[in-house]
Design an enzyme around this catalytic site. Structure first.
Site, PDB file in Angstrom:
ATOM      1  CG  ASP A 127      16.253 -21.513 106.392  1.00  0.00           C
ATOM      2  OD1 ASP A 127      16.099 -20.642 105.530  1.00  0.00           O
ATOM      3  OD2 ASP A 127      15.995 -22.851 105.774  1.00  0.00           O
ATOM      4  CB  SER A 128      11.768 -20.763 106.621  1.00  0.00           C
ATOM      5  OG  SER A 128      12.247 -21.457 105.424  1.00  0.00           O
ATOM      6  CB  CYS A 184      16.311 -17.747 105.551  1.00  0.00           C
ATOM      7  SG  CYS A 184      14.682 -17.710 104.696  1.00  0.00           S
ATOM      8  CD  GLU A 226      11.443 -27.245 105.187  1.00  0.00           C
ATOM      9  OE1 GLU A 226      10.900 -27.690 106.336  1.00  0.00           O
ATOM     10  OE2 GLU A 226      12.553 -26.774 105.303  1.00  0.00           O
ATOM     11  CB  CYS A 234      15.760 -20.597  97.760  1.00  0.00           C
ATOM     12  SG  CYS A 234      15.060 -21.730  99.121  1.00  0.00           S
ATOM     13  CG  HIS A 239      14.799 -24.930 101.753  1.00  0.00           C
ATOM     14  ND1 HIS A 239      15.199 -23.869 102.349  1.00  0.00           N
ATOM     15  CD2 HIS A 239      14.177 -25.789 102.267  1.00  0.00           C
ATOM     16  CE1 HIS A 239      14.180 -23.848 103.461  1.00  0.00           C
ATOM     17  NE2 HIS A 239      13.746 -25.254 103.590  1.00  0.00           N
TER      18      HIS A 239
HETATM   19  N1  DGL Z   1      15.628 -21.282 102.698  1.00  0.00           N
HETATM   20  C1  DGL Z   1      14.753 -20.059 102.554  1.00  0.00           C
HETATM   21  C2  DGL Z   1      15.481 -19.182 101.397  1.00  0.00           C
HETATM   22  O1  DGL Z   1      16.656 -19.047 101.129  1.00  0.00           O
HETATM   23  C3  DGL Z   1      13.257 -20.003 102.693  1.00  0.00           C
HETATM   24  C4  DGL Z   1      12.418 -20.882 101.875  1.00  0.00           C
HETATM   25  C5  DGL Z   1      11.006 -20.961 102.356  1.00  0.00           C
HETATM   26  O2  DGL Z   1      10.741 -21.068 103.500  1.00  0.00           O
HETATM   27  O3  DGL Z   1      10.342 -20.748 101.467  1.00  0.00           O
HETATM   28  O4  DGL Z   1      14.732 -18.478 100.518  1.00  0.00           O
END
Ligand code: DGL
Length: 279
Positions: A16-17, A79, A164, A198, A200
């Site tokens: 993931d990012s 992600c 984050e 997402c 996150h």
């Molecule tokens: N967690 C990621 C997603 O599902 C990326 C979020 C990001 O880095 O902007 O899209």
């Protein structure tokens, strides 16, 4: 004690990012604890959601190649932004050209496949990063399974930075969460199923639940992705047989490990000790 032959360890990669993929890893570990895993968070370059297609592809490719070089034959893009912008090119170009026998899977398809058992009105809401929304990947996949389903896609550019930075449970997050959910429900009041598109966003779940009408079912992706991985491994014995089964998890981050370890431990509910790498 005999030393482990590292060349024989074939972990499953989870990328993931940043921290979001931990919400997927948590469910994967609950369903499939027997395998070895490497989690890689590109925290130093997160968020990806506001970056261009080419940049997301390059960053994702670097991360996937890193995981391949560490012995992973199967990598999950935990992600949505990477799944929306990089998965197809990785599957159609990078892997056949350079890594035959390797596999990369995303999170969008398993999520979309769960919709028909959840929605009654056929009206779906999607909250996701600008990158995922603008790719219309969800809309395209939903149209394939049921062209009568309607999906309203709303960008939430502030939500990943809130997670984050560790501000996901602070009072400031309420403002941004409420604002986007109000916009979504005003756009289509018939929505009865909300995709957190997402990885996150489950970390903001208490606030998302607080501002979402009670009759709306909120879908976090971890469970669907874990089940779909389980199913994939059953259907692909050539991958399953080679995956090592030591029950270990290694954590890699491109950022400072102290911050990663404390937030990741909080999210996973167990101690995390990561290693910093440069991609
Ligand atoms: N967690 C990621 C997603 O599902 C990326 C979020 C990001 O880095 O902007 O899209």
């Amino acid at each position: 004690m005999a030393e482990k032959d590292l060349s024989r360890i074939e972990p499953i990669g989870v990328f993931d990012s940043g921290y979001g993929g931990l919400t997927i890893l948590k469910e994967i570990l609950a369903h499939l604890p027997q395998y070895d895993y490497i989690y890689l968070g590109d925290n130093a370059r997160a968020p990806y959601g506001t970056r261009s297609f080419d940049v997301v592809y390059d960053f994702t490719r670097q991360a996937v190649e890193e995981l391949f070089s560490r012995g992973c034959r199967l990598v999950i893009l935990a992600c949505n932004t990477a799944s929306a912008k990089a998965l197809r090119t990785l599957q159609e170009q990078l892997i056949p050209d350079k890594y035959p026998g390797h596999r990369v899977l995303g999170v969008i398809l398993p999520t979309v496949e769960s919709l028909s058992s959840t929605t009654k009105t056929g009206h779906i809401g999607l909250l996701a990063t600008p990158g995922t929304v603008r790719s219309h990947s969800y809309k395209l996949e939903v149209a394939k399974i049921d062209p009568d389903m309607s999906i309203t896609e709303i960008e939430c550019p502030m939500w990943v930075p809130l997670v984050e930075s560790g501000e996901f449970d602070g009072p400031g997050a309420d403002y941004f969460v409420k604002k986007r959910i109000d916009t979504l429900m005003a756009t289509d009041p018939q929505i009865d199923t909300l995709i957190l598109g997402c990885t996150h966003y489950p970390l903001l779940l208490p606030k998302i639940r607080k501002y979402t009408p009670e009759n709306v079912t909120i879908l976090a992706q971890g469970e669907f992705v874990a089940r779909s991985l389980e199913n994939y491994l059953q259907r692909h014995p050539e991958i399953e047989n080679e995956a090592s089964k030591g029950g270990t998890v290694e954590f890699l981050t491109t950022e400072n490990t102290d911050k990663f370890d404390s937030l990741a431990s909080l999210f996973l509910g167990s101690d995390v000790s990561s290693t910093r790498i440069i991609l």
